[in-house]
Design a protein around this motif. Structure first.
Motif, PDB file in Angstrom:
ATOM      1  N   GLY A 325      53.802   8.298  34.590  1.00 29.54           N
ATOM      2  CA  GLY A 325      53.730   9.566  33.880  1.00 29.54           C
ATOM      3  C   GLY A 325      53.157   9.480  32.485  1.00 29.54           C
ATOM      4  N   GLY A 326      53.078   8.284  31.936  1.00 31.75           N
ATOM      5  CA  GLY A 326      52.467   8.129  30.621  1.00 31.75           C
ATOM      6  C   GLY A 326      53.316   8.616  29.466  1.00 31.75           C
ATOM      7  N   TYR A 327      54.643   8.635  29.626  1.00 30.43           N
ATOM      8  CA  TYR A 327      55.513   9.149  28.565  1.00 30.43           C
ATOM      9  C   TYR A 327      55.431   8.299  27.304  1.00 30.43           C
ATOM     10  CZ  TYR A 327      57.539  12.369  31.918  1.00 30.43           C
ATOM     11  OH  TYR A 327      57.705  13.377  32.834  1.00 30.43           O
ATOM     12  N   LEU A 328      55.481   6.981  27.452  1.00 33.82           N
ATOM     13  CA  LEU A 328      55.451   6.107  26.284  1.00 33.82           C
ATOM     14  C   LEU A 328      54.180   6.325  25.477  1.00 33.82           C
ATOM     15  CD1 LEU A 328      56.425   2.381  26.099  1.00 33.82           C
ATOM     16  CD2 LEU A 328      54.185   3.103  25.300  1.00 33.82           C
ATOM     17  N   SER A 329      53.037   6.327  26.137  1.00 34.20           N
ATOM     18  CA  SER A 329      51.758   6.447  25.446  1.00 34.20           C
ATOM     19  C   SER A 329      51.633   7.783  24.727  1.00 34.20           C
ATOM     20  CB  SER A 329      50.609   6.272  26.442  1.00 34.20           C
ATOM     21  OG  SER A 329      49.363   6.400  25.802  1.00 34.20           O
ATOM     22  N   PRO A 343      46.374   9.295  13.101  1.00 33.31           N
ATOM     23  CA  PRO A 343      45.719   9.697  14.349  1.00 33.31           C
ATOM     24  C   PRO A 343      45.399   8.475  15.197  1.00 33.31           C
ATOM     25  CG  PRO A 343      44.117   9.696  12.552  1.00 33.31           C
ATOM     26  CD  PRO A 343      45.442   9.303  11.948  1.00 33.31           C
ATOM     27  N   LEU A 344      45.859   8.476  16.424  1.00 33.64           N
ATOM     28  CA  LEU A 344      45.618   7.352  17.329  1.00 33.64           C
ATOM     29  C   LEU A 344      44.813   7.816  18.537  1.00 33.64           C
ATOM     30  CD1 LEU A 344      49.135   5.629  17.366  1.00 33.64           C
ATOM     31  CD2 LEU A 344      47.124   4.939  16.061  1.00 33.64           C
ATOM     32  N   THR A 345      43.925   6.976  18.984  1.00 31.72           N
ATOM     33  CA  THR A 345      43.163   7.238  20.198  1.00 31.72           C
ATOM     34  C   THR A 345      43.762   6.440  21.349  1.00 31.72           C
ATOM     35  OG1 THR A 345      41.619   5.409  19.842  1.00 31.72           O
ATOM     36  CG2 THR A 345      41.084   7.537  18.810  1.00 31.72           C
ATOM     37  N   LEU A 346      43.286   6.717  22.563  1.00 35.57           N
ATOM     38  CA  LEU A 346      43.740   5.947  23.711  1.00 35.57           C
ATOM     39  C   LEU A 346      43.361   4.480  23.562  1.00 35.57           C
ATOM     40  CD1 LEU A 346      42.940   8.335  26.703  1.00 35.57           C
ATOM     41  CD2 LEU A 346      45.088   8.014  25.508  1.00 35.57           C
ATOM     42  N   GLU A 347      42.191   4.233  22.986  1.00 32.14           N
ATOM     43  CA  GLU A 347      41.758   2.857  22.780  1.00 32.14           C
ATOM     44  C   GLU A 347      42.697   2.119  21.821  1.00 32.14           C
ATOM     45  OE1 GLU A 347      39.786   5.483  22.665  1.00 32.14           O
ATOM     46  OE2 GLU A 347      38.639   5.129  24.509  1.00 32.14           O
ATOM     47  N   ASP A 348      43.187   2.819  20.801  1.00 31.09           N
ATOM     48  CA  ASP A 348      44.139   2.204  19.878  1.00 31.09           C
ATOM     49  C   ASP A 348      45.389   1.747  20.627  1.00 31.09           C
ATOM     50  OD1 ASP A 348      42.458   2.748  17.738  1.00 31.09           O
ATOM     51  OD2 ASP A 348      43.397   4.678  17.318  1.00 31.09           O
ATOM     52  N   ILE A 349      45.863   2.600  21.532  1.00 31.64           N
ATOM     53  CA  ILE A 349      47.076   2.287  22.286  1.00 31.64           C
ATOM     54  C   ILE A 349      46.829   1.124  23.242  1.00 31.64           C
ATOM     55  CG2 ILE A 349      48.747   3.175  23.964  1.00 31.64           C
ATOM     56  CD1 ILE A 349      49.075   4.503  21.312  1.00 31.64           C
ATOM     57  N   GLU A 350      45.705   1.155  23.929  1.00 30.80           N
ATOM     58  CA  GLU A 350      45.439   0.160  24.967  1.00 30.80           C
ATOM     59  C   GLU A 350      45.012  -1.185  24.401  1.00 30.80           C
ATOM     60  OE1 GLU A 350      42.551   2.090  27.372  1.00 30.80           O
ATOM     61  OE2 GLU A 350      43.999   3.460  28.323  1.00 30.80           O
ATOM     62  N   LEU A 358      50.846  -4.610  20.194  1.00 27.25           N
ATOM     63  CA  LEU A 358      51.321  -4.709  21.568  1.00 27.25           C
ATOM     64  C   LEU A 358      52.041  -6.038  21.761  1.00 27.25           C
ATOM     65  CD1 LEU A 358      48.132  -3.439  23.455  1.00 27.25           C
ATOM     66  CD2 LEU A 358      50.072  -2.094  22.622  1.00 27.25           C
ATOM     67  N   ARG A 359      53.190  -5.983  22.387  1.00 32.20           N
ATOM     68  CA  ARG A 359      53.953  -7.207  22.652  1.00 32.20           C
ATOM     69  C   ARG A 359      54.326  -7.268  24.121  1.00 32.20           C
ATOM     70  NH1 ARG A 359      58.663  -7.704  18.042  1.00 32.20           N
ATOM     71  NH2 ARG A 359      57.323  -8.093  16.213  1.00 32.20           N
ATOM     72  N   PRO A 360      53.869  -8.289  24.840  1.00 31.60           N
ATOM     73  CA  PRO A 360      54.334  -8.453  26.215  1.00 31.60           C
ATOM     74  C   PRO A 360      55.801  -8.825  26.228  1.00 31.60           C
ATOM     75  CG  PRO A 360      53.034 -10.344  25.528  1.00 31.60           C
ATOM     76  CD  PRO A 360      52.912  -9.327  24.432  1.00 31.60           C
ATOM     77  N   GLY A 361      56.517  -8.397  27.257  1.00 29.61           N
ATOM     78  CA  GLY A 361      57.946  -8.658  27.329  1.00 29.61           C
ATOM     79  C   GLY A 361      58.270  -9.933  28.068  1.00 29.61           C
ATOM     80  N   ARG A 362      59.535 -10.084  28.381  1.00 30.13           N
ATOM     81  CA  ARG A 362      59.992 -11.290  29.059  1.00 30.13           C
ATOM     82  C   ARG A 362      59.557 -11.337  30.519  1.00 30.13           C
ATOM     83  NH1 ARG A 362      64.044  -8.369  26.980  1.00 30.13           N
ATOM     84  NH2 ARG A 362      65.062  -6.865  28.338  1.00 30.13           N
ATOM     85  N   LYS A 367      57.631  -4.232  28.227  1.00 29.73           N
ATOM     86  CA  LYS A 367      56.648  -4.416  27.162  1.00 29.73           C
ATOM     87  C   LYS A 367      57.048  -3.584  25.956  1.00 29.73           C
ATOM     88  CE  LYS A 367      53.488  -0.702  28.616  1.00 29.73           C
ATOM     89  NZ  LYS A 367      52.106  -0.374  29.034  1.00 29.73           N
ATOM     90  N   GLU A 368      56.496  -3.923  24.798  1.00 24.43           N
ATOM     91  CA  GLU A 368      56.791  -3.224  23.553  1.00 24.43           C
ATOM     92  C   GLU A 368      55.498  -2.767  22.907  1.00 24.43           C
ATOM     93  OE1 GLU A 368      58.883  -6.000  21.168  1.00 24.43           O
ATOM     94  OE2 GLU A 368      60.714  -5.961  22.376  1.00 24.43           O
ATOM     95  N   ILE A 369      55.574  -1.670  22.190  1.00 25.89           N
ATOM     96  CA  ILE A 369      54.443  -1.183  21.401  1.00 25.89           C
ATOM     97  C   ILE A 369      54.986  -0.714  20.058  1.00 25.89           C
ATOM     98  CG2 ILE A 369      54.610   1.065  22.560  1.00 25.89           C
ATOM     99  CD1 ILE A 369      51.609   1.407  22.024  1.00 25.89           C
TER     100      ILE A 369
END
Length: 520
Positions: A325-329, A343-350, A358-362, A367-369
């Motif tokens: 659903g893309g809630y986090l983004s 202002p953030l773009t999709l590229e900023d998020i990805e 961006l932090r990968p999780g265990r 994952k964390e952002i």
């Protein structure tokens, strides 16, 4: 029947019941237990019983049925199991047959308008298995259901725009109140997954204030169909039969919640939920091959689509972020602008740029952002937590101490936490891997067998291809949503908007009796 990871015995470390391990009582057959036997495990993971004479017999995989699960009351109650069995493609067939009889006998007062709402995850699952595009799949499903006798087919990507907007606004309100120490419970936890909601209500009631009050896209569409669309048709809610095609069986429980029942007209907002797998069964039952099915043009009504500049036809549009659903983004971008003017773009998020970390999780399901602002450091910290292994770790952070009061952070309200928002989903890999999704034909055990990572990757690719081909249409840019806020709800923050787009959660009294005491 395969439910979400909450009740599927596929990965024993992926769900821990509130009081005990999941146990299925075994019938005593009276055979001699003194035989000298051993268990052997082969290279493929198969188990074999080796008798004293050296003869091997392959053992069947353990299976937990819905009736078995009733013993511990940890997942689903007997009343809920009845509600679930009342929702299937066969119930839709009955309504279609009743409509035919009402028409033949000239009883228009008994005729019901049948509306189908299709989730984008179900659409992607069908598209990937049958090598179609999501647009082709949607058009063919539209033709299929219309041919059956259904009157309208909608897209829950449309109602998800309401869910995303309302969730983002609720988060900003909570953050500001929390920051000013005037309330505002954080972190806010996503509410779109009914398996997670059911689990929280039954086992961790202290976590309920943290859950987003916004309805899921399924239930927003239910309100839209029964209240707004029914009014435009000039029919009462009980004269509409609303069917949702969803990726998991837990959605049947969600539709059955008392909160979504209309006492005046004795009807639910969503009358029936059928899974993607049940739709596939309908193809077989109706003698239809989806790969050869004709395509109908998509109407613009309650469908997330734009007009093609080439031929004027409708093209599906996508949503940013995950296939859950893309809630986090979306909420992350919305909050970054509303709270900090970033202002953030999709590229900023990805890609993790412009202050985004961006932090990968265990594991792959966590994952964390983080948003870092100059001179202020990290101001937003979001996470995605999928599967019950990760959910268990998450909810432990907010456990109420023995004193009965939730721990405070910096004097503010809410549980002590390193996160501001968490996108929580019960199924590993999220909604694209829901228990009701299609499985490859060659999986062991056929129906209900686990889907491979490659198969899931194809479904994920199909889901994301909608955004790649039709583009991403942000909720606030959807003109139909803006119109409905005014025409249907009378504004964005009105009492009716709260009634139609939000819900409440209820702690369920725990049954402390052990499942081992149940007589079978």
């Amino acid at each position: 029947m395969a439910f979400s990871g909450a009740v599927v015995l596929a990965d024993l470390d992926d769900y821990i019941t509130p009081s005990q391990a999941c146990v299925k009582p075994v019938e005593n057959t009276g055979t001699n237990s003194a035989n000298n036997t051993q268990i052997r495990l082969d290279d493929t993971g198969g188990y074999y019983e080796v008798g004293h004479d050296g003869v091997e017999q392959k053992l069947e995989k353990a299976s937990i049925t819905l009736n078995d699960c009733l013993a511990c009351s940890g997942c689903i109650t007997s009343a809920e199991s009845v509600l679930v069995t009342m929702q299937s493609q066969h119930e839709l067939y009955k309504v279609l047959e009743a409509n035919g009889m009402a028409q033949a006998e000239n009883r228009p007062q008994d005729h019901r308008t049948i509306i189908i709402s299709i989730s984008p995850q179900s659409r992607a699952s069908i598209a990937s298995k049958y090598h179609l595009t999501p647009l082709q799949t949607h058009k063919r499903l539209l033709h299929f259901f219309t041919k059956l006798g259904c009157h309208h087919t909608f897209d829950t990507s449309f109602s998800r725009d309401f869910s995303l907007l309302e969730s983002a606004k609720e988060f900003v309100r909570r953050y500001r109140k929390h920051d000013s120490q005037k309330g505002g419970v954080l972190p806010m936890l996503a509410s779109a997954c009914p398996g997670w909601i059911c689990y929280a209500e039954k086992t961790h009631d202290y976590i309920l204030p943290h859950i987003d009050s916004t309805k899921s896209p399924q239930q927003v569409m239910g309100s839209l169909v029964k209240d707004y669309f029914g009014g435009h048709l000039g029919v009462t809610p009980d004269k509409i039969y609303h069917v949702a095609v969803m990726p998991c069986y837990d959605k049947k429980l969600e539709a059955s919640r008392q909160d979504f029942y209309n006492d005046v007209y004795s009807t639910r907002d969503v009358d029936c939920v059928i899974t993607t797998g049940e739709v596939e069964k309908m193809f077989s039952e109706q003698g239809v091959r989806i790969t050869e099915c004709p395509e109908s043009e998509i109407p613009s009504l309650f469908t997330k689509a734009v007009t093609s500049p080439l031929d004027g036809s409708a093209i599906l549009t996508g949503t940013e972020g995950s296939s859950s659903g893309g809630y986090l983004s979306y909420i992350f971008r919305y909050a970054a602008w509303e709270l900090f003017g970033v202002p953030l773009t999709l590229e900023d998020i990805e890609l993790g740029q412009n202050g985004v970390q961006l932090r990968p999780g265990r594991n792959t399901d966590f994952k964390e952002i983080i948003l870092n602002v100059p001179d202020r450091g990290p101001v937003l910290k979001f996470a995605a937590s999928y599967g019950f292994r990760n959910i268990q770790n998450l909810v432990r952070k907010y456990k109420t101490p023995a004193g009965g009061r939730v721990r405070q952070r910096n004097g503010g309200a809410g549980a002590q936490s390193e996160y501001h928002f968490v996108e929580v989903m019960a199924c590993p890999s999220g909604c694209i891997n829901g228990g009701g999704q299609l499985k490859p034909d060659d999986v062991a055990g056929q129906e209900g067998g686990p889907a491979s990572r490659g198969f899931l990757a194809k479904a994920e690719e199909a889901y994301r291809s909608v955004a790649a081909s039709g583009g991403v249409q942000f909720p606030e840019a959807n003109p139909a949503i803006r119109t409905l806020y005014e025409e249907w709800l009378g504004g964005e923050d009105t009492p009716k908007a709260k009634e139609m787009l939000h819900t409440k959660y209820h702690a369920v009294e725990k049954n402390l009796s052990s499942g081992l005491t149940v007589k079978w």
